[in-house]
Design a protein around this motif. Structure first.
Motif, PDB file in Angstrom:
ATOM      1  N   ALA B 208      31.294  29.395  39.750  1.00  0.00           N
ATOM      2  CA  ALA B 208      31.389  28.749  40.463  1.00  0.00           C
ATOM      3  C   ALA B 208      33.010  27.877  41.672  1.00  0.00           C
ATOM      4  O   ALA B 208      32.542  27.727  42.671  1.00  0.00           O
ATOM      5  CB  ALA B 208      31.095  26.617  39.940  1.00  0.00           C
ATOM      6  N   ALA B 209      34.115  28.665  41.043  1.00  0.00           N
ATOM      7  CA  ALA B 209      34.759  28.545  42.246  1.00  0.00           C
ATOM      8  C   ALA B 209      35.028  29.822  42.808  1.00  0.00           C
ATOM      9  O   ALA B 209      35.890  28.989  43.851  1.00  0.00           O
ATOM     10  CB  ALA B 209      36.172  28.901  40.939  1.00  0.00           C
ATOM     11  N   PHE B 210      34.185  30.391  43.112  1.00  0.00           N
ATOM     12  CA  PHE B 210      33.759  31.459  43.919  1.00  0.00           C
ATOM     13  C   PHE B 210      33.483  31.151  45.500  1.00  0.00           C
ATOM     14  O   PHE B 210      33.371  31.257  46.676  1.00  0.00           O
ATOM     15  CB  PHE B 210      33.345  32.656  44.032  1.00  0.00           C
ATOM     16  N   ASN B 267      31.505  41.847  42.750  1.00  0.00           N
ATOM     17  CA  ASN B 267      32.834  42.555  43.883  1.00  0.00           C
ATOM     18  C   ASN B 267      33.425  40.913  43.616  1.00  0.00           C
ATOM     19  O   ASN B 267      34.244  41.291  44.256  1.00  0.00           O
ATOM     20  CB  ASN B 267      31.897  42.752  45.015  1.00  0.00           C
ATOM     21  N   CYS B 268      33.005  40.223  42.762  1.00  0.00           N
ATOM     22  CA  CYS B 268      34.055  38.948  42.502  1.00  0.00           C
ATOM     23  C   CYS B 268      34.745  39.139  42.291  1.00  0.00           C
ATOM     24  O   CYS B 268      34.762  39.734  40.986  1.00  0.00           O
ATOM     25  CB  CYS B 268      33.059  38.068  42.179  1.00  0.00           C
ATOM     26  N   ASP B 269      36.186  39.360  42.560  1.00  0.00           N
ATOM     27  CA  ASP B 269      37.538  39.749  41.330  1.00  0.00           C
ATOM     28  C   ASP B 269      38.142  39.064  41.674  1.00  0.00           C
ATOM     29  O   ASP B 269      38.685  38.602  42.809  1.00  0.00           O
ATOM     30  CB  ASP B 269      38.028  40.731  42.329  1.00  0.00           C
ATOM     31  N   CYS B 270      39.036  38.022  40.883  1.00  0.00           N
ATOM     32  CA  CYS B 270      39.672  37.245  40.710  1.00  0.00           C
ATOM     33  C   CYS B 270      40.853  37.247  40.872  1.00  0.00           C
ATOM     34  O   CYS B 270      42.656  37.238  40.600  1.00  0.00           O
ATOM     35  CB  CYS B 270      39.873  35.652  39.504  1.00  0.00           C
ATOM     36  N   ALA B 480      35.411  40.947  36.265  1.00  0.00           N
ATOM     37  CA  ALA B 480      36.913  40.651  37.365  1.00  0.00           C
ATOM     38  C   ALA B 480      36.406  39.205  37.712  1.00  0.00           C
ATOM     39  O   ALA B 480      37.736  38.898  37.936  1.00  0.00           O
ATOM     40  CB  ALA B 480      37.290  42.259  38.009  1.00  0.00           C
ATOM     41  N   PHE B 481      35.572  38.598  37.503  1.00  0.00           N
ATOM     42  CA  PHE B 481      35.160  37.235  38.128  1.00  0.00           C
ATOM     43  C   PHE B 481      35.723  36.470  37.086  1.00  0.00           C
ATOM     44  O   PHE B 481      35.939  35.475  37.186  1.00  0.00           O
ATOM     45  CB  PHE B 481      33.863  36.985  38.327  1.00  0.00           C
ATOM     46  N   VAL B 530      40.515  31.737  41.391  1.00  0.00           N
ATOM     47  CA  VAL B 530      40.670  31.578  42.856  1.00  0.00           C
ATOM     48  C   VAL B 530      40.356  30.231  43.330  1.00  0.00           C
ATOM     49  O   VAL B 530      41.857  30.058  44.591  1.00  0.00           O
ATOM     50  CB  VAL B 530      39.818  32.243  43.696  1.00  0.00           C
ATOM     51  N   ASP B 531      40.771  28.698  43.173  1.00  0.00           N
ATOM     52  CA  ASP B 531      40.556  27.803  42.930  1.00  0.00           C
ATOM     53  C   ASP B 531      41.848  26.949  42.586  1.00  0.00           C
ATOM     54  O   ASP B 531      42.407  25.964  43.030  1.00  0.00           O
ATOM     55  CB  ASP B 531      39.347  27.037  42.977  1.00  0.00           C
TER      56      ASP B 531
END
Lengths: 225, 604
Positions: B208-210, B267-270, B480-481, B530-531
């Motif tokens: 959700a943060a992405f 591909n989502c990587d924090c 990684a997310f 990320v947020d």
């Protein structure tokens, strides 16, 4: 007698691999998941054995075997995980129960594992001979290699743990009989399940219409409340 | 009074033992069986609880099961006939397990524990959660929010909790009936994103943060809100009666597009500050953000209702209380005096509620309710000596196959350092943490609930992206997310997070996501999402003195008493229980150091 059993097992495996698995990928994946679950159960039993042994050397041998069995479970799981919605094919967790109690000598549990390893290795060899799936064959080849060496390893620990050869022999026979009995119970259960399914189908399709009116009114009432 | 609380049959089977209002032992069954979320009868958890307290089954006054099987059975039966004649497989599968096992829970408990059937009692599912939350809070009175997918017949229940003559009085003030369930709605979207419903909702929350809540309005149109915080869901988009076939249906897919494909979020990587979201992925992260926003709106609506009508103390439990981002929004609400979320708010924790409430059913009463608060370290503890001795007998060459693509491909031996003084051990470990090692930290009795709170944790320094990435790929093997959490010593908590949040007990148990103060962002960047939020655990000396000391010692070197803290387990496994399981994970992953009580093991 043994070779007759082996022949029956081989034919059964051939039938499953060449017909059932070929036509029903779901059935193939469920079987692989079952193999993974069996390996995981061996790990779990060995963890119990680990805490029943005090000699660090024997513990170390069990430790490496736990790692290998867990590795095998993971290898089987990887075969399932490459498919979409892999979790739908995984067998549900069974209720765990230690095979032997704390009062039993630990070599008996190891003997059980030894027989299990041997049976698994034989079964995997048959599957490998019948299968045309290269991924599965590669995985099985690795596992068979390990299982065969475990059989030798487990055998030597049994003696080192102080069990007499005659006791081991009797126990191994007892375990073989138990496993045959368990297999019989499993197969009977499968037949019984077919009967239960048929009974449930009769109940569902005959009484269902009446009950469904009531069910619909209950749910509609709840939906809107 | 001695009462045993039991939960099993759906997920997270657990047992808990309460003696005279004090919770003395509790564990989820999966810690012993290594089957994550194991739903089977908690044989080994019960065994542990009795052993720990040195009592036998005959000493028990009551055994309390966390729900009412007959009520639940009527719901399952009704649901399966609702879609007649298209629900035969649903009916068949559920009836097989219900008619052979689940319906006869009380008989089984009576048989297993060799106690009279009169000593077996049942609570309602949500009531067990409420008892866990309210009795364990130590509040004189509170409003209690219980949110999960579905209990016996309800998905959300709001209670008012008070005390009368030393006994808890928990009364329902609002009940939301199944199939109206925002919990199931959240699970359905989780499934739409390609994850397992009832298990991987944490992934939806992390994703959700992405995203941005672009679909919020459309999702909200599926809900009709009422003024009294009840709601109805447009069921034509869902499949809640046949959840075996999935929670969403064709209409949902038509409206929101096809479900996510496997590995789409890779591909989502924090841990990558330059990360860019791909367009195809964005649709799904936006869906995650939208359902998260909707859920937060609902939880805060429930809280406002309680604040207005009942109490400024709020207790929150049920599977919904595992959503730490929503808990964070709750904690930001004006007017809340106290907010309590139990260590295990899910079904595992309902065994705690059953055990504690069972004490009062058996005749116990307590005037000083603050005495009923319970610690989190109530799981099993082990001595590590024999396990370590066996490790020293292993030839590391035999382990090569597990480490062949890792930095330990040429592992030579394990170096074992045994400390008699914990201060020296802590000094050494803090030095190893500063030197960018991944440390497995195993101490004393394990935590109850899903969060690692410094007794079964993996720790690294909190400012290193690369190290965090190595932890994700080579040790935890997780996506990684998913961001990591941070433990901070109570001495430095105000440096990291706003004063407003620190008062809440939930921060001691890593249950509330909070924003990180700008001045600390760089210091803890590996555990910031990320947020720019994190999930902190404030560790005080009273709760966990050893871990508190480690944080402070590390802080002397690092400048902030904070460590990245994640649970001691591999993907697909529950939190580890015994030193043997810690050793297994240590030898086959890229974990650099393992601390087992006062023994430190290094790979050389």
């Amino acid at each position: 007698m043994t070779s007759l059993f082996n022949l029956i097992r081989y034919l059964k495996v051939k039938l499953v691999v060449n017909t059932l698995w070929r036509w029903s990928p779901k059935s193939y994946l469920r079987s692989i998941s079952l193999f993974s679950a069996t390996e995981s159960d061996t790990v779990w039993q060995l963890i119990h054995a680990f805490y029943m042994i005090e000699n660090p050397k024997h513990r170390a041998e069990i430790f490496t075997q736990i790692l290998e069995e867990d590795f095998h479970a993971k290898q089987f799981e990887d075969l399932i995980n490459i498919t979409e919605h892999a979790d739908n094919y995984k067998v549900p967790f069974e209720e765990k129960k230690f095979l032997y109690s704390k009062e039993d000598p630990v070599w008996k549990l190891l003997a059980y594992c030894y027989i299990g390893e041997k049976d698994a290795a034989d079964k995997f060899k048959d599957i490998m001979a019948c299968s045309h799936n290269p991924d599965l064959k590669r995985t099985l080849a690795k596992i068979i290699h390990d299982e065969t060496s475990h059989v030798g390893q487990a055998n030597s620990i049994l003696y080192e743990l102080g069990a007499k050869p005659s006791e081991i022999k009797i126990e191994l026979w007892r375990i073989r009989l138990i496993r045959k009995y368990e297999s019989l119970v499993r197969n009977t259960k499968r037949i019984f399940e077919v009967i239960v399914d048929a009974l449930l189908a009769i109940i569902y399709f005959t009484m269902g219409l009446l009950v469904s009116f009531k069910a619909k009114s209950i749910i509609l009432d709840r939906k809107n409340s | 009074m001695k009462t045993l609380g039991i939960s099993y049959g759906y997920h997270d089977a657990a047992a808990a033992l309460a003696i005279d209002g004090k919770l003395v032992a509790c564990s989820q069954e999966d810690r012993f069986t290594r089957q994550k979320h194991d739903a089977n009868f908690p044989r080994y958890a019960v065994e542990y609880c009795l052993e720990q307290s040195n009592i036998s089954l005959s000493d028990l006054d009551l055994v309390v099961y966390h729900e009412n099987p007959v009520e639940k059975f009527t719901r399952v039966l009704t649901s399966s006939f609702y879609s007649y004649p298209y629900s035969f497989s649903e009916f068949k599968n559920s009836m097989k397990s219900w008619l052979t096992q689940k319906l006869w829970v009380n008989n089984r408990l009576s048989k297993e524990f060799k106690v009279s059937p009169f000593k077996i009692k049942n609570l309602d599912h949500h009531f067990s959660h409420a008892a866990n939350a309210f009795i364990g809070s130590g509040f004189d009175e509170a409003g209690i929010i219980i949110v999960d997918a579905v209990g016996d017949w309800f998905s959300t229940v709001i209670y008012k909790g008070t005390w009368q003559e030393g006994k808890p009085k928990i009364e329902a003030v609002r009940k939301i009936k199944f199939p109206n369930s925002l919990g199931l709605f959240y699970s359905a979207v989780t499934e739409y994103l390609g994850f397992n419903p009832n298990d991987q909702e944490c992934n939806t929350m992390a994703l959700a943060a992405f995203g941005e809540p672009k679909f919020y309005d459309e999702l909200e149109k599926l809900v009709t809100w009422n003024e009294d915080c009840s709601y109805t869901l447009d069921q034509s988009f869902f499949n809640f009666m046949k959840f075996y076939d999935g929670g969403i249906n064709e209409k949902f897919i038509e409206k929101f597009g096809s479900a996510a494909k496997k590995n789409i979020f890779n591909n989502c990587d924090c841990f990558d500050p330059n990360f860019k979201l791909e367009e195809t992925t964005k649709h799904y992260t936006d869906m995650a953000a939208s359902i998260q926003r909707l859920y937060e709106k609902y939880i805060t609506t429930c809280a406002r209702f309680i604040l207005k009508e009942h109490s400024t103390n709020i207790c929150f439990a049920g599977g919904g209380a595992l959503n730490c981002v929503a808990n964070g929004k709750l904690a930001q609400l004006e007017g809340i005096t106290n907010l309590y979320i139990p260590a295990d708010p899910g079904d595992g924790g309902s065994a705690v509620g059953a055990a504690l409430y069972g004490n009062f059913m058996a005749g116990f009463s307590e005037k000083d309710v603050s005495r009923l608060k319970y610690p989190v370290y109530l799981g099993k503890g082990y001595d590590e000596k024999l396990d370590v001795a066996s490790l020293q007998e292993i030839n590391p060459k035999e382990l090569k196959r597990y480490l062949k693509n890792s930095k330990y491909a040429n592992l030579n031996f394990f170096k074992v350092l045994e400390f008699t003084d914990s201060k020296q051990m802590i000094d050494k470990v803090s030095e190893l943490l500063m030197d960018k090692n991944i440390v497995g930290w195993y101490q004393g009795r394990s935590e109850i609930g899903p969060r690692a709170l410094g007794n079964r944790s993996i720790l690294i320094r909190p400012d290193d992206y690369q190290l965090a990435k190595r932890l994700s790929t080579k040790v935890k093997k997780r996506a990684a997310f998913r961001p990591y959490a941070v433990s901070v010593s109570s001495n430095d908590a105000d440096k990291l997070i706003d004063e407003h949040f620190i008062k809440y007990d939930g921060l001691k148990k890593m249950q509330i996501a909070t924003p990180v103060k700008d001045e600390c962002l760089e210091k803890v960047k590996a555990c910031v999402h990320v947020d720019k939020s994190t999930r902190p655990q404030i560790c005080d000396e009273k709760e966990n003195p050893l871990y508190h000391e480690l944080l402070n010692k590390f802080g002397e070197r690092f400048g902030l008493s904070a460590l990245l803290n994640t649970s001691f387990n591999e993907k697909g496994f529950p939190l580890i229980d015994s030193p043997l399981l810690a050793l297994i994970m240590f030898v086959r992953t890229e974990m650099d150091v393992l601390v087992l009580n006062n023994t430190v093991i290094l790979k050389e």
